[in-house]
Design an enzyme around this catalytic site. Structure first.
Site, PDB file in Angstrom:
ATOM      1  CB  CYS A 142      35.440  13.465 -49.374  1.00 30.54           C
ATOM      2  SG  CYS A 142      34.829  12.768 -50.932  1.00 30.54           S
ATOM      3  CB  SER A 193      33.642  16.091 -56.225  1.00 30.95           C
ATOM      4  OG  SER A 193      34.499  15.594 -57.230  1.00 30.95           O
ATOM      5  CG  HIS A 235      34.724  18.018 -50.984  1.00 25.98           C
ATOM      6  ND1 HIS A 235      35.928  17.792 -50.366  1.00 25.98           N
ATOM      7  CD2 HIS A 235      34.457  16.914 -51.735  1.00 25.98           C
ATOM      8  CE1 HIS A 235      36.399  16.607 -50.732  1.00 25.98           C
ATOM      9  NE2 HIS A 235      35.533  16.058 -51.555  1.00 25.98           N
ATOM     10  CD  GLU A 237      36.757  20.597 -48.227  1.00 22.25           C
ATOM     11  OE1 GLU A 237      37.285  19.730 -48.943  1.00 22.25           O
ATOM     12  OE2 GLU A 237      35.663  20.422 -47.651  1.00 22.25           O
ATOM     13  NE  ARG A 249      41.047  16.276 -62.494  1.00 20.73           N
ATOM     14  CZ  ARG A 249      40.619  16.047 -61.248  1.00 20.73           C
ATOM     15  NH1 ARG A 249      41.301  16.504 -60.215  1.00 20.73           N
ATOM     16  NH2 ARG A 249      39.489  15.381 -61.038  1.00 20.73           N
TER      17      ARG A 249
END
Length: 307
Positions: A142, A193, A235, A237, A249
């Protein structure tokens, strides 16, 4: 083969509970093989979560991997105990005279800032330049991938109109990196993201190959065929609930963040998301480590700048 991490690292118990194959320092020293030495520059605020995510993937390799954790000296994160950093993390000055098979640079929640405004940008630039002769290969995730492409190739990122957030299918491109992408199907999912992106034209003009991209989310992976450096803009992972944690959040903080796309079953955030991308994460990292083992010199002091 197991992954070697610090014997007292808190992440060890979480990895053990998942049956990740671990090895302690004393046992590793008795094995008559050279482990693959991986330096993880962890720029994420939730250090322990990121340690687990990457150790899990690296530990699935049939080769022994020795993982060294790294942080920046010029900026101390607020969300992790200083004692944890002091005990388990090293800085550039600590490893300056060492050599590694690979440097992994994680993402960081600072992508809306211009690179030069990041508090540790000067230090990160120094780390990347140092790695050209002290790490055989680089892997960026990222924002970490964007930072590597900026420093090495001068490739700029650009701001999108809205956050790209969700699980998107990506198409495998015809490329020369057949060993790295071995076992992938033509279309596979990846969590995304981010607020910024890189143009495919800029990446290709710099001499890099695009390995995977999506009509919805753009370029996902690119690679330098000369150095073998890998740039993953998304991502793989991530855990199944990572995007959900980010979503909750942001909602609690009053941010105008939409529900992650293609993530919750039936777009119902009361349902548990399904991790459809994990097999590709294990596959990619296993391929990366195996390829690294075949390409890297046995004597790491012989590393030359191939960027």
């Amino acid at each position: 083969m197991p992954i070697k991490i610090p014997d007292t690292l808190p992440a060890r118990e979480a990895l053990r509970s998942e049956d990740v194959d671990l090895i302690d320092s004393s046992s590793a020293s008795r094995q008559d093989i050279r482990p693959m030495k991986v330096l993880l520059l962890n720029l994420m605020p939730k250090k322990a979560q990121t340690e687990i995510q990457f150790a899990r993937l690296l530990g699935a390799s049939p080769l022994q991997v020795e993982l060294t954790l790294m942080t920046t000296a010029s900026y101390s994160p607020r969300n992790v105990a200083q004692e944890h950093l002091i005990e388990f993390y090293r800085t550039l000055d600590d490893v300056r005279d060492e050599h590694f098979d690979a440097l992994i640079v994680t993402g960081a929640p600072i992508e809306t800032l211009p690179f030069e405004d990041v508090k540790y940008w000067k230090e990160l630039t120094e780390i990347i330049e140092w790695s050209k002769t002290h790490a055989f290969r680089r892997l960026g995730i990222c924002w970490g991938a964007q930072a590597l492409m900026k420093v090495i190739y001068g490739i700029e990122k650009f701001q999108m109109d809205a956050k790209l957030f969700g699980i998107y299918d990506h198409n495998l491109q015809h490329c020369s990196s057949t060993r790295l992408m071995q076992g992938f199907i033509d279309r596979f999912p990846m969590p995304v993201s981010r607020f910024t992106a890189n143009q495919a034209g800029d990446i290709e003009s710099a001499g890099l190959e695009v390995l995977a991209k999506s009509d919805e989310s753009g370029v996902a992976m690119a690679r330098c065929s000369r150095s073998g450096d890998l740039f993953i803009l998304n991502h793989l992972e991530y855990d199944a609930d990572t995007l959900g944690q980010e979503y909750l959040r942001d909602k609690e903080a009053g941010a105008d963040t939409l529900m992650p796309e293609h993530y919750y079953p039936n777009n119902d955030d009361s349902q548990e998301p399904i991790n459809r991308w994990r097999p590709y994460a294990f596959l990619l990292f296993n391929n990366f480590i195996n390829e690294l083992y075949q390409d890297t010199p046995f004597d790491l002091t012989q590393i030359k700048d191939r960027t």
